[in-house]
Design a protein around this motif. Structure first.
Motif, PDB file in Angstrom:
ATOM      1  N   GLY A 128       0.831  -1.206   0.000  1.00 13.21           N
ATOM      2  CA  GLY A 128       0.000   0.000   0.000  1.00 13.21           C
ATOM      3  C   GLY A 128       0.859   1.247   0.000  1.00 13.21           C
ATOM      4  O   GLY A 128       0.614   2.190  -0.749  1.00 13.21           O
ATOM      5  N   LEU A 129       1.913   1.225   0.805  1.00 12.31           N
ATOM      6  CA  LEU A 129       2.845   2.349   0.869  1.00 12.31           C
ATOM      7  C   LEU A 129       3.445   2.611  -0.509  1.00 12.31           C
ATOM      8  O   LEU A 129       3.524   3.752  -0.974  1.00 12.31           O
ATOM      9  CB  LEU A 129       3.943   2.023   1.880  1.00 12.31           C
ATOM     10  CG  LEU A 129       4.879   3.151   2.299  1.00 12.31           C
ATOM     11  CD1 LEU A 129       4.112   4.174   3.111  1.00 12.31           C
ATOM     12  CD2 LEU A 129       6.042   2.616   3.107  1.00 12.31           C
ATOM     13  N   GLY A 130       3.819   1.526  -1.172  1.00 11.57           N
ATOM     14  CA  GLY A 130       4.403   1.645  -2.501  1.00 11.57           C
ATOM     15  C   GLY A 130       3.455   2.316  -3.481  1.00 11.57           C
ATOM     16  O   GLY A 130       3.850   3.155  -4.296  1.00 11.57           O
ATOM     17  N   ARG A 131       2.192   1.958  -3.375  1.00  6.55           N
ATOM     18  CA  ARG A 131       1.198   2.574  -4.270  1.00  6.55           C
ATOM     19  C   ARG A 131       1.036   4.044  -3.949  1.00  6.55           C
ATOM     20  O   ARG A 131       0.914   4.888  -4.831  1.00  6.55           O
ATOM     21  CB  ARG A 131      -0.155   1.872  -4.123  1.00  6.55           C
ATOM     22  CG  ARG A 131      -0.223   0.529  -4.773  1.00  6.55           C
ATOM     23  CD  ARG A 131      -1.674   0.129  -4.931  1.00  6.55           C
ATOM     24  NE  ARG A 131      -2.362   1.020  -5.848  1.00  6.55           N
ATOM     25  CZ  ARG A 131      -2.417   0.806  -7.157  1.00  6.55           C
ATOM     26  NH1 ARG A 131      -1.852  -0.240  -7.673  1.00  6.55           N
ATOM     27  NH2 ARG A 131      -3.058   1.645  -7.925  1.00  6.55           N
ATOM     28  N   ALA A 132       1.009   4.367  -2.652  1.00  3.20           N
ATOM     29  CA  ALA A 132       0.801   5.746  -2.239  1.00  3.20           C
ATOM     30  C   ALA A 132       1.954   6.643  -2.673  1.00  3.20           C
ATOM     31  O   ALA A 132       1.760   7.816  -2.995  1.00  3.20           O
ATOM     32  CB  ALA A 132       0.612   5.812  -0.728  1.00  3.20           C
ATOM     33  N   LEU A 133       3.159   6.094  -2.716  1.00  2.00           N
ATOM     34  CA  LEU A 133       4.335   6.899  -3.052  1.00  2.00           C
ATOM     35  C   LEU A 133       4.249   7.501  -4.449  1.00  2.00           C
ATOM     36  O   LEU A 133       4.647   8.630  -4.678  1.00  2.00           O
ATOM     37  CB  LEU A 133       5.599   6.030  -2.974  1.00  2.00           C
ATOM     38  CG  LEU A 133       6.076   5.618  -1.585  1.00  2.00           C
ATOM     39  CD1 LEU A 133       7.211   4.627  -1.706  1.00  2.00           C
ATOM     40  CD2 LEU A 133       6.521   6.829  -0.804  1.00  2.00           C
ATOM     41  N   GLY A 134       3.726   6.727  -5.381  1.00  2.00           N
ATOM     42  CA  GLY A 134       3.778   7.163  -6.774  1.00  2.00           C
ATOM     43  C   GLY A 134       2.521   7.847  -7.261  1.00  2.00           C
ATOM     44  O   GLY A 134       2.463   8.312  -8.395  1.00  2.00           O
ATOM     45  N   GLU A 135       1.498   7.917  -6.410  1.00  2.00           N
ATOM     46  CA  GLU A 135       0.229   8.496  -6.856  1.00  2.00           C
ATOM     47  C   GLU A 135       0.425   9.970  -7.245  1.00  2.00           C
ATOM     48  O   GLU A 135       1.049  10.722  -6.525  1.00  2.00           O
ATOM     49  CB  GLU A 135      -0.826   8.348  -5.750  1.00  2.00           C
ATOM     50  CG  GLU A 135      -2.189   8.832  -6.132  1.00  2.00           C
ATOM     51  CD  GLU A 135      -2.588   8.388  -7.518  1.00  2.00           C
ATOM     52  OE1 GLU A 135      -2.560   7.191  -7.806  1.00  2.00           O
ATOM     53  OE2 GLU A 135      -2.902   9.274  -8.343  1.00  2.00           O
ATOM     54  N   THR A 136      -0.151  10.354  -8.378  1.00  5.83           N
ATOM     55  CA  THR A 136       0.162  11.677  -8.898  1.00  5.83           C
ATOM     56  C   THR A 136      -1.028  12.636  -8.910  1.00  5.83           C
ATOM     57  O   THR A 136      -1.071  13.616  -8.180  1.00  5.83           O
ATOM     58  CB  THR A 136       0.704  11.563 -10.334  1.00  5.83           C
ATOM     59  OG1 THR A 136       1.741  10.608 -10.347  1.00  5.83           O
ATOM     60  CG2 THR A 136       1.230  12.891 -10.807  1.00  5.83           C
ATOM     61  N   MET A 137      -2.010  12.300  -9.735  1.00  5.64           N
ATOM     62  CA  MET A 137      -3.062  13.277 -10.052  1.00  5.64           C
ATOM     63  C   MET A 137      -3.865  13.683  -8.817  1.00  5.64           C
ATOM     64  O   MET A 137      -4.052  14.870  -8.545  1.00  5.64           O
ATOM     65  CB  MET A 137      -3.998  12.662 -11.094  1.00  5.64           C
ATOM     66  CG  MET A 137      -4.116  13.463 -12.364  1.00  5.64           C
ATOM     67  SD  MET A 137      -2.690  14.449 -12.757  1.00  5.64           S
ATOM     68  CE  MET A 137      -3.452  16.038 -12.726  1.00  5.64           C
ATOM     69  N   ALA A 138      -4.326  12.704  -8.047  1.00  6.31           N
ATOM     70  CA  ALA A 138      -5.159  13.013  -6.893  1.00  6.31           C
ATOM     71  C   ALA A 138      -4.384  13.874  -5.899  1.00  6.31           C
ATOM     72  O   ALA A 138      -4.915  14.830  -5.338  1.00  6.31           O
ATOM     73  CB  ALA A 138      -5.634  11.727  -6.234  1.00  6.31           C
ATOM     74  N   VAL A 139      -3.107  13.533  -5.719  1.00  8.00           N
ATOM     75  CA  VAL A 139      -2.280  14.269  -4.766  1.00  8.00           C
ATOM     76  C   VAL A 139      -2.071  15.716  -5.236  1.00  8.00           C
ATOM     77  O   VAL A 139      -2.171  16.658  -4.458  1.00  8.00           O
ATOM     78  CB  VAL A 139      -0.927  13.553  -4.582  1.00  8.00           C
ATOM     79  CG1 VAL A 139       0.018  14.401  -3.759  1.00  8.00           C
ATOM     80  CG2 VAL A 139      -1.140  12.217  -3.913  1.00  8.00           C
ATOM     81  N   THR A 140      -1.813  15.869  -6.532  1.00 11.00           N
ATOM     82  CA  THR A 140      -1.566  17.212  -7.058  1.00 11.00           C
ATOM     83  C   THR A 140      -2.741  18.143  -6.763  1.00 11.00           C
ATOM     84  O   THR A 140      -2.563  19.320  -6.494  1.00 11.00           O
ATOM     85  CB  THR A 140      -1.337  17.134  -8.581  1.00 11.00           C
ATOM     86  OG1 THR A 140      -0.360  16.144  -8.826  1.00 11.00           O
ATOM     87  CG2 THR A 140      -0.879  18.456  -9.139  1.00 11.00           C
ATOM     88  N   PHE A 141      -3.947  17.584  -6.773  1.00 12.47           N
ATOM     89  CA  PHE A 141      -5.131  18.406  -6.541  1.00 12.47           C
ATOM     90  C   PHE A 141      -5.247  18.884  -5.096  1.00 12.47           C
ATOM     91  O   PHE A 141      -5.753  19.963  -4.847  1.00 12.47           O
ATOM     92  CB  PHE A 141      -6.401  17.616  -6.903  1.00 12.47           C
ATOM     93  CG  PHE A 141      -6.830  17.785  -8.317  1.00 12.47           C
ATOM     94  CD1 PHE A 141      -7.921  18.580  -8.631  1.00 12.47           C
ATOM     95  CD2 PHE A 141      -6.146  17.164  -9.333  1.00 12.47           C
ATOM     96  CE1 PHE A 141      -8.317  18.738  -9.935  1.00 12.47           C
ATOM     97  CE2 PHE A 141      -6.540  17.323 -10.652  1.00 12.47           C
ATOM     98  CZ  PHE A 141      -7.626  18.106 -10.955  1.00 12.47           C
TER      99      PHE A 141
END
Lengths: 323, 346
Positions: A244-257
């Protein structure tokens, strides 16, 4: 009519052709499979090489301190990855801290408590959460979650917890809504389905005999959960969390918002920050070829690759070792 | 067997369709997102009239510059003018197409008509003015009821031409900003929060009481956002109106600007809105395909005409002054050459 006719013809053709092609096609098929396997390796290798090679000039320019320098100034062309590395890890850790108890709860509910008819709908709902596109989470976060947090969550927390020494540092700044905490919350929802699915799998693999024996000696549901199920699958569960941590690290679009996109370091949960992925998404369109900025962005990509790789490797290792 | 026939026929007709499309020689352009709406509207109107299509990819000014330097498109588009030495090295002609402006938007909780100035905005975005009832803001807004509210500065998180124009304005209005932060498509903001795109900035300002942000005028006009008045260089309070934007365009020093990169930011005109800028096209001076390059010029020649102006006006863009258009046309005729021959004549 015509279609069925040609269909039968084709089937007959296949039948007569099967014998001779069997000897030829098998090596071809095996060869193709080898090709597929090698292709992935080569592709991954090329991507890593491209990122490293492209980012090398930035590393040469700023030295190894690029990794922790907190300056990101496109005007003077001084770049450092410190703020983004910190933001990436910080937001992902918040996500895991929020998602972990929720996933535990859902997984245990699904495997132990939920009555049969309810098990499927909830299971499907959790899986559907994984199908929500990242950009939707971003928009929902931006238009719904951010204003809610800015009005109802942050003002009281800043007022009550802000003045406390040490912990207070986590609750400083204006109630913007967007920031590390919001990014972490959205990320938590995004990794929830993956972590939950793996937890369910681990809990289901607990031998029924163990649980039944525990119930048999008079253990309560909580005690079985606490002393049998969780210890049995502990390592695999830690692996699931790492995934899960690995997935969270690379998340882009949602985080940018929702992260507030500020290239400043702050210990506050409410302060706007930036992750590696969000910075690349924001800055890439205006980075011209050969510019130091583009090289710094590629180097950032390489750093993200390395962080994700380490986390995923750890998670694989832990998921495999059972018990 | 039959299947193969059908496949063959399909391939043939597909090929025919393709070559037919290619014959019409569509123009390909890429770059700035700020003028993208008007380029796309022009493209639709132009295609209807001439049959020549234009594919414009709004990928950002930096991307547009990259693509035209590598010659993967027929023209590039950029909000910020490209540096003179880079233009020379890449052998590109740069010319402006339309003018746009940036406005400040605020959310004070209630509808207070507000006047700000460049130095005040610079101090707000540096975190030096932190309350809306600050003495400096009060001095510009005598009689207005200013709330005791923290100011939350909001900026564009994605690097953009809009940020370039806005930070250019702050740098022009404040020496402190110029030396400490500077002007670029993205800068190291000393304070505040970033949001993605015009819609992100507008949304964050709308959601956050006490927020101030900046967006392109076309976006503010289309969404009816609460904008502020500004004090311009001549010391006059001006409203964000098309009339005042044109005053800025007229006050710019086009005659002495190299590569048409005349600054319209903080001009001296009495009625001039201070945050105004042109957006640019980058065209190879040595096109490999002369006919294609001529098509590009024909397109923009049409866009400069009355039909193009009407489209631009409807979308709240401002047409270039006529004198500038004449200079651009001269440059087309004298500077864009294939094998030593001009590809287009006026």
């Amino acid at each position: 009519m015509d279609a069925t006719l040609s269909g039968t013809q084709a089937a007959q053709g296949l039948a007569t052709a099967r014998k001779p092609t069997g000897r030829v096609s098998d090596p071809i098929f095996v060869g193709l499979l080898w090709g597929c396997g090698i292709f992935v390796l080569v592709l991954l290798g090329l991507i890593i090489a491209m990122l490293f090679e492209g980012g090398l000039p930035a590393l040469r320019e700023f030295g190894i301190s690029f990794l922790w320098s907190t300056t990101w100034n496109p005007v003077t062309e001084r770049f450092g990855a410190g703020v983004m590395v910190f933001g990436t890890v910080f937001s992902a850790v918040i996500a895991v801290i929020v998602a972990l108890p929720l996933s535990f709860g859902i997984a245990f509910f699904l495997t132990e408590i939920a009555p049969g008819p309810l098990r499927r709908p909830i299971g499907v709902a959790v899986q559907l959460l994984a199908a929500v596109p990242s950009i939707i989470f971003g928009m929902w976060g931006f238009f719904v979650v951010v204003p809610l947090i800015a009005t109802y969550v942050q003002p009281p927390l800043i007022e009550w917890l802000g003045p406390i020494p040490l912990i207070g540092a986590l609750f400083q700044g204006p109630p913007l809504g967007a920031g590390m905490l919001t990014a972490g919350l959205i990320l938590a929802l995004m990794i929830l389905p993956f972590v939950t699915a793996m937890f369910v799998e681990v809990l289901e693999s607990v031998p029924p005999m163990l649980k039944e024996s525990a119930y048999g000696v008079g253990a309560t549901t909580y005690e079985v959960y606490r002393n049998v199920s969780v210890p049995y699958g502990r390592t695999a569960m830690v692996g699931a969390v790492m995934l899960g941590l690995g997935r969270a690290l690379g998340e882009t679009m949602a985080v940018t918002f929702v992260i507030g996109n500020a290239t400043r370091m702050s210990a506050s949960l409410f302060a706007p920050g930036a992750t590696i992925a969000s910075t690349i998404a924001n800055e890439f369109p205006e980075a011209s070829i050969g510019s130091l900025k583009l090289q710094a962005l590629l180097q950032l990509g390489f750093i993200l690759f390395v962080i994700s790789f380490i986390v995923l490797a750890l998670s694989r290792m832990l998921v495999r070792t059972k018990g | 067997m039959k299947f193969a026939h059908i496949l063959g026929a399909a391939a043939l007709s597909f090929g025919a369709a393709f070559s037919g499309a290619a014959f019409a020689a569509d123009i390909n352009g890429a770059g700035a997102s700020f003028p993208a709406p008007v380029y796309q509207a022009w493209a639709a109107a132009y295609k209807e009239k001439t049959g020549t299509g234009l594919n414009y990819q709004s990928i950002g000014s930096g991307g547009g510059q990259n693509q035209i330097v590598n010659r993967t498109v027929d023209f590039g588009a950029s909000d910020a003018p490209m540096a003179d030495d880079k233009l020379e090295k890449a052998n590109l002609l740069q010319f402006p197409t339309v003018i746009g402006s940036v406005v400040a938007i605020v959310n004070l909780g209630e509808d207070v008509p507000l006047t700000l100035s460049g130095p005040i905005l610079a101090e707000i975005y540096q975190g030096k003015i932190t309350k809306w009832n600050d003495a400096k803001i009060a001095e510009l807004n005598k009689g207005a009821k200013l709330p005791d509210l923290a100011i939350v500065p909001v900026y564009r998180s994605d690097s953009s031409g809009t940020s370039f124009v806005f930070t250019s304005y702050l740098a022009s209005a404040s020496a402190d900003w110029k030396s400490n932060v500077g002007a670029a498509t993205s800068v190291q903001w000393p304070t505040g929060a970033g949001a993605k795109g015009n819609e992100g900035v507008a949304g964050t300002v709308k959601n956050t009481k006490g927020a101030v942000g900046y967006v392109e005028f076309i976006y503010a006009a289309a969404n009816k956002l609460a904008t502020t008045d500004l004090v311009n260089k001549a010391g006059k309070v001006v409203k964000p109106t098309v009339h005042n934007f044109m005053a800025a365009a007229g006050a710019a020093d086009w005659a002495h600007a190299k590569n048409f990169a005349a600054s319209m930011v903080d001009t001296a005109g009495e009625e001039a809105w201070p945050i105004v800028s042109a957006t640019y096209i980058l065209l190879p001076k040595n096109p490999t395909n002369a006919a294609q390059s001529a098509e590009v010029i024909k397109f923009f020649d049409w866009a400069y005409g009355p039909e193009g102006d009407a489209v631009a006006e409807k979308l709240h863009y401002i047409a270039l002054p006529n004198t500038v258009v004449e200079e651009v046309k001269k440059a087309w005729a004298s500077e864009v050459k294939a094998d030593g021959k001009a590809v287009w004549t006026n």
